[in-house]
Design a protein around this motif. Sequence first.
Motif, PDB file in Angstrom:
ATOM      1  N   ARG A   1       0.825  -1.212   0.000  1.00 49.99           N
ATOM      2  CA  ARG A   1       0.000   0.000   0.000  1.00 49.99           C
ATOM      3  C   ARG A   1       0.857   1.259   0.000  1.00 49.99           C
ATOM      4  NH1 ARG A   1      -3.703  -0.726   4.738  1.00 49.99           N
ATOM      5  NH2 ARG A   1      -2.550  -2.645   5.089  1.00 49.99           N
ATOM      6  N   VAL A   2       2.014   1.218   0.638  1.00 48.42           N
ATOM      7  CA  VAL A   2       2.917   2.385   0.583  1.00 48.42           C
ATOM      8  C   VAL A   2       3.294   2.648  -0.877  1.00 48.42           C
ATOM      9  CG1 VAL A   2       5.195   3.278   1.211  1.00 48.42           C
ATOM     10  CG2 VAL A   2       3.791   2.115   2.938  1.00 48.42           C
ATOM     11  N   ALA A   3       3.671   1.590  -1.592  1.00 53.79           N
ATOM     12  CA  ALA A   3       4.083   1.756  -2.995  1.00 53.79           C
ATOM     13  C   ALA A   3       2.928   2.267  -3.859  1.00 53.79           C
ATOM     14  CB  ALA A   3       4.607   0.428  -3.544  1.00 53.79           C
ATOM     15  N   VAL A   4       1.746   1.676  -3.662  1.00 57.70           N
ATOM     16  CA  VAL A   4       0.591   2.078  -4.481  1.00 57.70           C
ATOM     17  C   VAL A   4       0.210   3.528  -4.193  1.00 57.70           C
ATOM     18  CG1 VAL A   4      -1.880   1.689  -4.890  1.00 57.70           C
ATOM     19  CG2 VAL A   4      -0.331  -0.269  -4.746  1.00 57.70           C
ATOM     20  N   PHE A   5       0.178   3.912  -2.921  1.00 61.38           N
ATOM     21  CA  PHE A   5      -0.248   5.282  -2.602  1.00 61.38           C
ATOM     22  C   PHE A   5       0.794   6.310  -3.059  1.00 61.38           C
ATOM     23  CE2 PHE A   5      -2.937   3.376   1.079  1.00 61.38           C
ATOM     24  CZ  PHE A   5      -3.980   3.109   0.200  1.00 61.38           C
ATOM     25  N   LYS A   6       2.066   5.945  -2.987  1.00 64.39           N
ATOM     26  CA  LYS A   6       3.100   6.853  -3.526  1.00 64.39           C
ATOM     27  C   LYS A   6       2.837   7.092  -5.010  1.00 64.39           C
ATOM     28  CE  LYS A   6       7.552   6.194  -2.503  1.00 64.39           C
ATOM     29  NZ  LYS A   6       8.784   5.389  -2.231  1.00 64.39           N
ATOM     30  N   ALA A   7       2.590   6.017  -5.744  1.00 62.04           N
ATOM     31  CA  ALA A   7       2.407   6.136  -7.197  1.00 62.04           C
ATOM     32  C   ALA A   7       1.141   6.925  -7.539  1.00 62.04           C
ATOM     33  CB  ALA A   7       2.337   4.735  -7.817  1.00 62.04           C
ATOM     34  N   ILE A   8       0.048   6.591  -6.863  1.00 60.69           N
ATOM     35  CA  ILE A   8      -1.222   7.283  -7.143  1.00 60.69           C
ATOM     36  C   ILE A   8      -1.082   8.772  -6.834  1.00 60.69           C
ATOM     37  CG2 ILE A   8      -3.617   7.531  -6.333  1.00 60.69           C
ATOM     38  CD1 ILE A   8      -3.356   5.092  -8.142  1.00 60.69           C
ATOM     39  N   SER A   9      -0.400   9.074  -5.737  1.00 55.62           N
ATOM     40  CA  SER A   9      -0.270  10.484  -5.348  1.00 55.62           C
ATOM     41  C   SER A   9       0.658  11.260  -6.280  1.00 55.62           C
ATOM     42  CB  SER A   9       0.199  10.609  -3.893  1.00 55.62           C
ATOM     43  OG  SER A   9       1.529  10.154  -3.775  1.00 55.62           O
ATOM     44  N   GLU A  10       1.417  10.539  -7.098  1.00 51.75           N
ATOM     45  CA  GLU A  10       2.250  11.200  -8.122  1.00 51.75           C
ATOM     46  C   GLU A  10       1.539  11.239  -9.473  1.00 51.75           C
ATOM     47  OE1 GLU A  10       5.207  12.760  -7.708  1.00 51.75           O
ATOM     48  OE2 GLU A  10       5.052  12.357  -5.568  1.00 51.75           O
ATOM     49  N   GLY A  11       0.289  10.818  -9.484  1.00 50.10           N
ATOM     50  CA  GLY A  11      -0.504  10.924 -10.711  1.00 50.10           C
ATOM     51  C   GLY A  11      -0.558   9.665 -11.557  1.00 50.10           C
TER      52      GLY A  11
ATOM     53  N   GLY B   1      -5.043  -9.484   2.789  1.00 48.35           N
ATOM     54  CA  GLY B   1      -6.371  -9.242   2.214  1.00 48.35           C
ATOM     55  C   GLY B   1      -6.646  -7.767   1.940  1.00 48.35           C
ATOM     56  N   ALA B   2      -6.245  -6.903   2.880  1.00 41.91           N
ATOM     57  CA  ALA B   2      -6.492  -5.464   2.695  1.00 41.91           C
ATOM     58  C   ALA B   2      -5.743  -4.954   1.461  1.00 41.91           C
ATOM     59  CB  ALA B   2      -6.061  -4.708   3.946  1.00 41.91           C
ATOM     60  N   CYS B   3      -4.504  -5.406   1.300  1.00 44.06           N
ATOM     61  CA  CYS B   3      -3.708  -4.959   0.139  1.00 44.06           C
ATOM     62  C   CYS B   3      -4.292  -5.499  -1.159  1.00 44.06           C
ATOM     63  CB  CYS B   3      -2.251  -5.377   0.287  1.00 44.06           C
ATOM     64  SG  CYS B   3      -1.401  -4.407   1.544  1.00 44.06           S
ATOM     65  N   ARG B   4      -4.834  -6.711  -1.129  1.00 41.05           N
ATOM     66  CA  ARG B   4      -5.457  -7.259  -2.350  1.00 41.05           C
ATOM     67  C   ARG B   4      -6.604  -6.362  -2.795  1.00 41.05           C
ATOM     68  NH1 ARG B   4      -4.979 -13.882  -1.584  1.00 41.05           N
ATOM     69  NH2 ARG B   4      -3.078 -13.705  -0.390  1.00 41.05           N
ATOM     70  N   GLN B   5      -7.392  -5.902  -1.813  1.00 42.29           N
ATOM     71  CA  GLN B   5      -8.521  -5.030  -2.160  1.00 42.29           C
ATOM     72  C   GLN B   5      -8.029  -3.687  -2.711  1.00 42.29           C
ATOM     73  OE1 GLN B   5     -11.890  -5.826  -2.020  1.00 42.29           O
ATOM     74  NE2 GLN B   5     -12.181  -3.860  -3.075  1.00 42.29           N
ATOM     75  N   VAL B   6      -6.986  -3.139  -2.095  1.00 37.20           N
ATOM     76  CA  VAL B   6      -6.440  -1.847  -2.580  1.00 37.20           C
ATOM     77  C   VAL B   6      -5.858  -2.025  -3.981  1.00 37.20           C
ATOM     78  CG1 VAL B   6      -4.592  -0.155  -2.193  1.00 37.20           C
ATOM     79  CG2 VAL B   6      -6.067  -0.843  -0.301  1.00 37.20           C
ATOM     80  N   LEU B   7      -5.138  -3.129  -4.208  1.00 33.98           N
ATOM     81  CA  LEU B   7      -4.583  -3.394  -5.542  1.00 33.98           C
ATOM     82  C   LEU B   7      -5.717  -3.544  -6.554  1.00 33.98           C
ATOM     83  CD1 LEU B   7      -1.756  -5.900  -4.534  1.00 33.98           C
ATOM     84  CD2 LEU B   7      -1.391  -3.663  -5.591  1.00 33.98           C
TER      85      LEU B   7
ATOM     86  N   CYS C   1      -5.216  -0.738  -9.064  1.00 32.50           N
ATOM     87  CA  CYS C   1      -4.338  -1.273 -10.126  1.00 32.50           C
ATOM     88  C   CYS C   1      -5.081  -2.220 -11.068  1.00 32.50           C
ATOM     89  CB  CYS C   1      -3.148  -2.016  -9.511  1.00 32.50           C
ATOM     90  SG  CYS C   1      -2.174  -1.018  -8.377  1.00 32.50           S
ATOM     91  N   GLY C   2      -6.198  -2.773 -10.628  1.00 30.40           N
ATOM     92  CA  GLY C   2      -6.981  -3.657 -11.492  1.00 30.40           C
ATOM     93  C   GLY C   2      -6.605  -5.128 -11.344  1.00 30.40           C
ATOM     94  N   SER C   3      -7.566  -5.980 -11.695  1.00 30.99           N
ATOM     95  CA  SER C   3      -7.406  -7.422 -11.442  1.00 30.99           C
ATOM     96  C   SER C   3      -6.396  -8.090 -12.373  1.00 30.99           C
ATOM     97  CB  SER C   3      -8.753  -8.125 -11.553  1.00 30.99           C
ATOM     98  OG  SER C   3      -9.273  -7.891 -12.842  1.00 30.99           O
ATOM     99  N   ASP C   4      -5.999  -7.396 -13.437  1.00 28.43           N
ATOM    100  CA  ASP C   4      -5.078  -7.999 -14.411  1.00 28.43           C
ATOM    101  C   ASP C   4      -3.592  -7.830 -14.034  1.00 28.43           C
ATOM    102  OD1 ASP C   4      -5.016  -9.487 -16.788  1.00 28.43           O
ATOM    103  OD2 ASP C   4      -4.217  -7.734 -17.845  1.00 28.43           O
TER     104      ASP C   4
END
Length: 133
Positions: A56-66, A87-93, A97-100
Amino acid sequence: MDYKELAEKAIKAKSKALPPYSNFHVGAALLTENEKIYLGGNIENSSYSLTVCAERVAVFKAISEGERKFKAIAIASDDTGFCPPCGACRQVLQDLCGSDIDVIMVNQKKELKILKLSELLPLPFGDDKLKKL
Ligand code: THU
């Protein structure tokens, strides 16, 4: 980018994790569609439930950079085996990021286990449910 290289980045990201309570270091490397990489390490908190996983740290960093489009995420941990996302990270991904997306787990022998998020989170909850309201 080659997934072995992405896995190496996740291993490096693990060294920046901050898990003073569990002492279980996790690193994640998120690959965007345009081949940029965002790294994350788990960050724990004295109020334990406020801990944030490496993914989630990696995903939120990326999303917050656009960033909005992703290909893969690699995950490394202190365990000798593979570390699948919680499980929480799977839902955030799933949502961001999408199921693919490819989820690449790397063990300490640097072997890779690669699964689609859709295999790790079948029958996901998603915003398609909310848009019906
Ligand atoms: N953790 C992650 O960072 N990612 C995972 O996929 C599983 C668990 C972290 C959360 C906590 O800091 C530590 O590992 C022990 O649960």
